[in-house]
Design a protein around this motif. Structure first.
Motif, PDB file in Angstrom:
ATOM      1  N   THR A  22       0.720  -1.258   0.049  1.00 58.88           N
ATOM      2  CA  THR A  22       0.023   0.161  -0.198  1.00 58.88           C
ATOM      3  C   THR A  22       0.846   1.245   0.026  1.00 58.88           C
ATOM      4  OG1 THR A  22      -0.033   0.185   2.430  1.00 58.88           O
ATOM      5  CG2 THR A  22      -1.665  -1.198   1.387  1.00 58.88           C
ATOM      6  N   ASP A  30      -9.836   0.706  -5.645  1.00 58.72           N
ATOM      7  CA  ASP A  30      -8.166   0.812  -5.639  1.00 58.72           C
ATOM      8  C   ASP A  30      -7.740   1.052  -4.331  1.00 58.72           C
ATOM      9  OD1 ASP A  30      -9.585   3.136  -4.804  1.00 58.72           O
ATOM     10  OD2 ASP A  30      -8.925   4.659  -6.266  1.00 58.72           O
ATOM     11  N   ALA A  31      -8.602   0.425  -3.179  1.00 57.44           N
ATOM     12  CA  ALA A  31      -7.913   0.572  -1.767  1.00 57.44           C
ATOM     13  C   ALA A  31      -8.499  -0.699  -1.279  1.00 57.44           C
ATOM     14  CB  ALA A  31      -8.759   1.755  -1.243  1.00 57.44           C
ATOM     15  N   GLN A  68      -4.495   2.990   0.022  1.00 56.28           N
ATOM     16  CA  GLN A  68      -4.476   3.108  -1.543  1.00 56.28           C
ATOM     17  C   GLN A  68      -3.592   1.831  -1.829  1.00 56.28           C
ATOM     18  OE1 GLN A  68      -7.038   4.931  -2.465  1.00 56.28           O
ATOM     19  NE2 GLN A  68      -5.781   4.864  -4.367  1.00 56.28           N
ATOM     20  N   LYS A  69      -3.915   0.976  -2.960  1.00 56.51           N
ATOM     21  CA  LYS A  69      -3.072   0.031  -3.524  1.00 56.51           C
ATOM     22  C   LYS A  69      -1.742   0.563  -3.801  1.00 56.51           C
ATOM     23  CE  LYS A  69      -6.832  -3.154  -4.556  1.00 56.51           C
ATOM     24  NZ  LYS A  69      -7.362  -3.770  -5.797  1.00 56.51           N
ATOM     25  N   ARG A  97     -10.838   6.143   7.677  1.00 57.86           N
ATOM     26  CA  ARG A  97      -9.913   6.570   6.762  1.00 57.86           C
ATOM     27  C   ARG A  97      -9.457   7.822   6.826  1.00 57.86           C
ATOM     28  NH1 ARG A  97     -12.875   5.944   1.029  1.00 57.86           N
ATOM     29  NH2 ARG A  97     -10.563   6.214   0.436  1.00 57.86           N
TER      30      ARG A  97
END
Length: 449
Positions: A280, A316-317, A301-302, A386
């Motif tokens: 990440t 995307d996370a 986030q990746k 988050r």
């Protein structure tokens, strides 16, 4: 009150400590401390502070928080320190005092007062660095899955009533051994008056089972073997069961989705911080949130090493949390790769918390079970949070965050008590009382707050 305890050399029950001798009555103060002050080491903190300042009196828990009777020099400094030097998990909302007569020349920690619910209950806290280090080094708690101290461990998930004492928790059935009792009674020890204190000689135990039968051997090693083969393991945690699998194995992830009937909703992941960083992009604020005592799932986030798309299809996370109990630390170390840690339930049903309930509900999902014999009093899922451009955002307020309070603006102190909650299966509650908003979570109509 306290569990029945042996009597010490002075003939006093353990848990009743003195800094000096003598009787007599002097004028001092009755000090009320309100907030998150039970189950966080506040009484031993007060005892140590009084000893440092040369005060006499006593401290106890009761229905409203912590009650202190103190006499001697420096009482103003004492009251300031109650706020400014409080233990790491404490949250002091108010310190109020009035003149009072105080008996005796020593300072004592005394048994708690009667039951009630005016004080704040402390949320569960992730294992502290000292306890994690103790689990992985030699000593009588090496490899012990229930290692905890005043600064970490279970609180709300084991609590059955107030005030917070061992007799009011699911640890009541585990009588302390002599070694744990000595730590509990030693004001210099970080386990001084830690109610869930335990060790392999006297505390809960963990085991691995298949098809309702215990399998001989080390529970963590046996579970790691199943996970390494692509299997699914049900793991009993703090607030309920998780279903775990190897997060790097796409076939294991697909198998878990099929068995749980969860075609697309993202899975939560668990790994040590170094592993999280490899997969990440972690900002400083996100790293701080991951390491918070609440140990929430944090959406990240990746980046870096790729993981199977099936973990969070089209996203995307990924949601990551750090190991937050000794059992999780041991399991992550044994597997040495990221793990899926998703709620142990069939989609739409409440999370399993009891051993028998888990066997019945999760038998079709799991290839093995990591069980233990400490009961879960409160069903709690993992919190989800988050970091946004505007700051932290809570997406699901649960383990580690509940029950929690927020102060309301001036003028709400005399407002009537109001409770609000959503109308669907997973609804958060809010209780307005005494100028504060008490926030909780309801995981399911059949579940616990």
């Amino acid at each position: 009150g306290l569990c029945p305890r042996p009597r010490g050399a002075r003939g006093l029950p353990r848990g009743y400590l003195e800094t000096g001798e003598g009787l007599g009555v002097v004028t001092g103060r009755k000090i009320r401390v309100r907030g998150q002050v039970q189950g966080v080491g506040f009484r031993p903190f007060v005892w140590q502070l009084a000893r440092r300042l040369g005060l006499s009196g006593e401290v106890s828990n009761d229905a409203e928080g912590v009650l202190v009777l103190a006499a001697g020099p420096g009482l103003d400094a004492f009251e300031r320190a109650l706020r400014e030097e409080a233990p790491p998990l404490a949250r002091v909302d108010g310190v109020e005092s009035v003149a009072a007569e105080v008996a005796g020349a020593g300072f004592r920690i005394v048994a708690s007062g009667g039951p009630g619910a005016e004080t704040r209950v402390t949320p569960d806290a992730a294992s502290c660095a000292d306890c994690v280090a103790e689990v992985f080094r030699g000593g009588r708690r090496a490899g012990y899955a229930f290692t905890n101290c005043t600064h970490c461990g279970p609180r709300y998930s084991i609590l059955r009533g107030l005030p917070y004492d061992r007799a009011q928790t699911t640890m009541a059935g585990f009588a302390m051994c002599a070694a744990c009792g000595a730590e509990y009674d030693d004001p210099a020890d970080r386990r001084f008056h830690a109610q869930p204190i335990a060790c392999p000689a006297c505390g809960p135990r963990v085991w691995f089972e298949r098809e309702g039968r215990e399998v001989p051997g080390d529970a963590v090693a046996l579970a790691a073997e199943v996970l390494a083969r692509g299997g699914i393991v049900a793991v009993k945690g703090l607030g309920g069961f998780h279903l775990a699998c190897d997060a790097t194995d796409p076939m294991a992830v697909a198998l878990l989705r099929e068995r749980k009937r969860r075609p697309a909703k993202p899975f939560a992941l668990m790994a040590p911080f170094g592993v999280v960083q490899a997969h990440t992009r972690v900002s400083a604020a996100e790293a701080t949130l991951l390491a918070d005592p609440a140990a929430p799932i944090v959406l990240l986030q990746k980046a870096g090493l790729a993981l199977p798309e099936g973990l969070a299809p089209g996203q995307d996370a990924l949601g990551w949390m750090l190991p937050y109990t000794p059992l999780h630390h041991l399991l992550c170390a044994a597997v040495d790769r990221p793990l899926v840690m998703t709620s142990g339930n069939l989609s739409g049903a409440p999370q399993a918390i009891g051993n028998g309930e888990a066997r019945e509900m999760l038998a079709a999902f799991a290839d093995g079970f990591v069980m233990h014999d400490r009961d879960i009093a409160r069903r709690l899922d993992d919190s989800v949070e988050r970091i946004t451009p505007e700051g932290p955002m809570v997406l699901r307020r649960a383990r580690g965050r509940v029950p929690g309070t927020l102060p309301l603006p001036e003028g709400f102190g005399g407002a009537p008590q109001v409770v609000a909650h959503g109308g669907q299966m997973k609804a958060a509650i809010c209780l307005v009382k005494n100028g504060q908003a008490l926030l909780g979570t309801v995981l399911h109509p059949q579940g616990n707050i």
